[in-house]
Design a protein around this motif. Structure first.
Motif, short mmCIF file in Angstrom:
data_model
loop_
_atom_site.label_atom_id
_atom_site.label_comp_id
_atom_site.label_asym_id
_atom_site.label_seq_id
_atom_site.Cartn_x
_atom_site.Cartn_y
_atom_site.Cartn_z
N LEU A 62 20.03 78.08 -67.09
CA LEU A 62 19.75 78.44 -65.71
C LEU A 62 20.56 77.52 -64.80
CD1 LEU A 62 18.16 79.98 -63.52
CD2 LEU A 62 16.39 78.20 -63.70
N LEU A 63 21.41 78.12 -63.96
CA LEU A 63 22.16 77.36 -62.97
C LEU A 63 21.39 77.45 -61.67
CD1 LEU A 63 25.71 78.72 -63.87
CD2 LEU A 63 24.56 76.67 -64.75
N PRO A 64 20.69 76.38 -61.27
CA PRO A 64 19.72 76.49 -60.17
C PRO A 64 20.33 76.48 -58.78
CG PRO A 64 19.74 74.27 -61.06
CD PRO A 64 20.66 75.07 -61.93
N THR A 65 21.56 75.96 -58.64
CA THR A 65 22.14 75.80 -57.31
C THR A 65 23.55 76.37 -57.26
OG1 THR A 65 23.12 73.65 -57.83
CG2 THR A 65 20.85 73.64 -57.00
N ALA A 66 24.03 76.58 -56.04
CA ALA A 66 25.40 77.05 -55.86
C ALA A 66 26.39 76.06 -56.44
CB ALA A 66 25.68 77.30 -54.38
N GLU A 67 26.09 74.75 -56.31
CA GLU A 67 26.99 73.73 -56.85
C GLU A 67 27.11 73.86 -58.37
OE1 GLU A 67 25.70 72.70 -52.91
OE2 GLU A 67 24.53 73.19 -54.72
N ALA A 68 26.00 74.15 -59.03
CA ALA A 68 26.03 74.31 -60.48
C ALA A 68 26.83 75.55 -60.89
CB ALA A 68 24.61 74.39 -61.03
N VAL A 69 26.71 76.62 -60.10
CA VAL A 69 27.46 77.84 -60.36
C VAL A 69 28.96 77.58 -60.24
CG1 VAL A 69 27.96 80.16 -59.50
CG2 VAL A 69 25.58 79.39 -59.72
N VAL A 70 29.34 76.88 -59.17
CA VAL A 70 30.75 76.57 -58.94
C VAL A 70 31.28 75.67 -60.06
CG1 VAL A 70 32.35 75.33 -57.43
CG2 VAL A 70 30.64 76.88 -56.44
N GLU A 71 30.48 74.72 -60.49
CA GLU A 71 30.91 73.79 -61.55
C GLU A 71 31.17 74.55 -62.86
OE1 GLU A 71 29.37 69.75 -63.88
OE2 GLU A 71 28.16 70.65 -62.28
N MET A 72 30.29 75.50 -63.18
CA MET A 72 30.49 76.25 -64.42
C MET A 72 31.79 77.06 -64.36
SD MET A 72 28.27 79.22 -66.31
CE MET A 72 29.15 80.53 -65.46
N LEU A 73 32.02 77.76 -63.22
CA LEU A 73 33.24 78.55 -63.10
C LEU A 73 34.48 77.66 -63.15
CD1 LEU A 73 34.60 81.32 -62.58
CD2 LEU A 73 34.64 80.66 -60.17
N SER A 74 34.41 76.51 -62.50
CA SER A 74 35.55 75.59 -62.48
C SER A 74 35.96 75.19 -63.89
CB SER A 74 35.22 74.36 -61.64
OG SER A 74 36.30 73.45 -61.63
N GLY A 75 34.97 74.87 -64.71
CA GLY A 75 35.27 74.49 -66.09
C GLY A 75 35.85 75.64 -66.89
N MET A 76 35.31 76.85 -66.67
CA MET A 76 35.80 78.03 -67.39
C MET A 76 37.25 78.32 -67.03
SD MET A 76 34.40 81.96 -67.05
CE MET A 76 32.71 81.37 -67.10
N GLN A 77 37.56 78.29 -65.74
CA GLN A 77 38.92 78.65 -65.32
C GLN A 77 39.92 77.54 -65.63
OE1 GLN A 77 38.68 80.26 -61.25
NE2 GLN A 77 38.40 82.25 -62.23
N SER A 78 39.50 76.30 -65.63
CA SER A 78 40.40 75.21 -66.05
C SER A 78 40.79 75.39 -67.51
CB SER A 78 39.72 73.85 -65.85
OG SER A 78 39.51 73.60 -64.47
N ARG A 79 39.81 75.75 -68.35
CA ARG A 79 40.09 76.00 -69.76
C ARG A 79 41.08 77.14 -69.94
NH1 ARG A 79 38.01 79.82 -72.89
NH2 ARG A 79 36.25 80.23 -71.48
N LEU A 80 40.88 78.23 -69.20
CA LEU A 80 41.76 79.38 -69.33
C LEU A 80 43.17 79.07 -68.83
CD1 LEU A 80 39.32 82.23 -68.24
CD2 LEU A 80 40.31 81.90 -70.51
#
Length: 426
Positions: A62-80
């Motif tokens: 569960l990503l409870p905040t907008a900051e957590a959502v952004v952090e998850m996407l940032s990690g995903m796109q950095s990997r790609l």
């Protein structure tokens, strides 16, 4: 490959709204951000917080905040990006719209490098809702896959109804949608050039609601390297025959309907099938004997077979319409199939070069409705002088205020015309 799409919705607007938002807006922004390294904060305009993310490989979080959502996407796109990410191809998609503020969108993402080599392939399901500030994904579920079709990842078994279509695949791999019940003839729809079966849904739905059963048959790619036009048309007609057999309609009364290149395919299918063909509807059909195109136009169309983007393809098709509003644009964009350049070229060759049977009178004795419009590509004068005389029992129907794609421009008028034709068959 045509999408194995299941569409269930209460309003046409709700379906078009969420489809446009997801595939034209969200996907485009996601790809651009992933490839170019744009700030990830844009995602808060598409993913809600809190957001449940559930992966078959990792589990749920569960990503409870907008900051957590952004952090998850940032990690995903950095990997790609580190792996050379360039773009995403969508081999299949399936959309269920519950009403105009809620939907589920299922896709296969093929994330690729610029040279088309694949980084990863995932099947992903998004539950989305429409808030006051627009559509947002509230849950995302995914699993790694090597499949091309969602039915091979998580099959859907859905009964047909007056507002829904169920998805089927024959033993030979032909996909089709079906809907409705009724005692009248069953309507079998075949798509035109660079259309998929779902393009017929807006004209087919009123027929379902008036008590008819319909089948929308997708066109599958022909064998690689096959460019003999007669063999191609027979191959496409055999697919319609397979769908009729798979649906258990071999002894039923049917009406075959085809638009553009779907016209000659429907005519050949009418000759092949063992079903009781009571009617044939040809909507702005390509002549079965072939179409004499100016050399420069033919070369332009051949070059266009390399266009893979739905947006570019839509602009080309929009040039053949009379109605050019946003609704028609969205329908056209949505209706363009995912197919290889070779498959698109095979389709083009089939109707341009035609079939020898088109040089003779048609063996179809059933009542035939030839639908003409304000189309300038297959002009009314040509249809009346070249197509109509081949049929023994032909009548002309008109749909004005539409160009080459009346089923996308004026679907209700098309449905009304076909419905009246069906009533006269009873």
């Amino acid at each position: 490959m045509p999408f194995s799409e299941v569409v269930v919705h209460d309003t046409e607007h709700g379906f078009e709204d969420v489809t446009s938002w997801f595939f034209e807006d969200y996907l485009s922004r996601w790809v651009t951000a992933g490839a170019e390294g744009l700030p990830p904060e844009f995602i808060t305009g598409y993913w809600a917080a809190p957001l449940w993310v559930n992966s078959a490989e990792v589990g749920s979080v569960l990503l409870p905040t907008a900051e957590a959502v952004v952090e998850m996407l940032s990690g995903m796109q950095s990997r790609l990006r580190a792996d050379g990410y360039s773009h995403t191809v969508v081999p299949d998609r399936r959309i269920t719209v519950f009403h105009d503020r809620g939907a589920t969108i299922e896709v296969i993402w093929s994330r690729r490098r610029a040279d088309e080599s694949e980084i990863e392939r995932l099947a992903v399901s998004f539950d989305v809702i429409k808030r006051e500030d627009g559509w947002r994904a509230v849950t995302i579920q995914s699993k790694n896959t090597d499949a091309n079709r969602l039915d091979d990842v998580w099959p859907v078994h859905r009964g047909s109804g007056p507002q829904g279509f169920s998805s089927h695949v024959t033993s030979s791999g032909v996909s089709y949608l079906s809907a409705g019940k009724g005692a009248g003839p069953v309507f079998i729809f075949t798509p035109g050039y660079r259309d998929r079966a779902e393009a017929w849904q807006w004209a087919a739905r009123p027929l379902v609601e008036s008590g008819h059963r319909v089948l929308l048959v997708n066109r599958q790619s022909a064998p690689a390297g096959e460019f003999a036009s007669a063999k191609l048309l027979e191959f496409y007609a055999k697919q319609v025959e397979d769908a009729i057999e798979d649906a258990g309609l071999c002894a039923e009364r049917v009406v075959l309907v085809g638009q553009s290149m779907g016209g000659p395919v429907a005519e050949l299918a009418a000759v092949r099938t063992t079903a009781r063909v009571e009617g044939l509807v040809l909507v702005n059909p390509a002549p079965l004997g072939g179409s004499q195109l100016p050399p420069e136009l033919l070369e332009q169309m051949k070059a266009g077979t390399a266009i893979s983007g739905a947006g570019e393809g839509a602009e080309s098709k929009l040039g053949l319409t009379v109605q050019k509003g946003e609704v028609v644009r969205r329908r056209i964009t949505y209706s363009i199939p995912e197919e290889t350049p070779e498959s698109s070229l095979q389709s083009l060759v089939s109707w341009v070069e035609g079939h020898p049977a088109g040089k003779r009178n048609s063996p179809v004795l059933a009542r035939t409705l030839l639908v003409v419009t304000d189309d300038q590509f297959f002009a009314e004068d040509m249809l009346r002088s070249v197509v109509a005389p081949r049929f023994t029992n032909v009548e002309i129907g008109e749909v004005r205020g539409a160009g080459h794609y009346p089923h996308l421009e004026q679907p209700q008028l098309v449905a009304d015309l076909i419905g009246r034709f069906a009533e006269e068959l009873r």
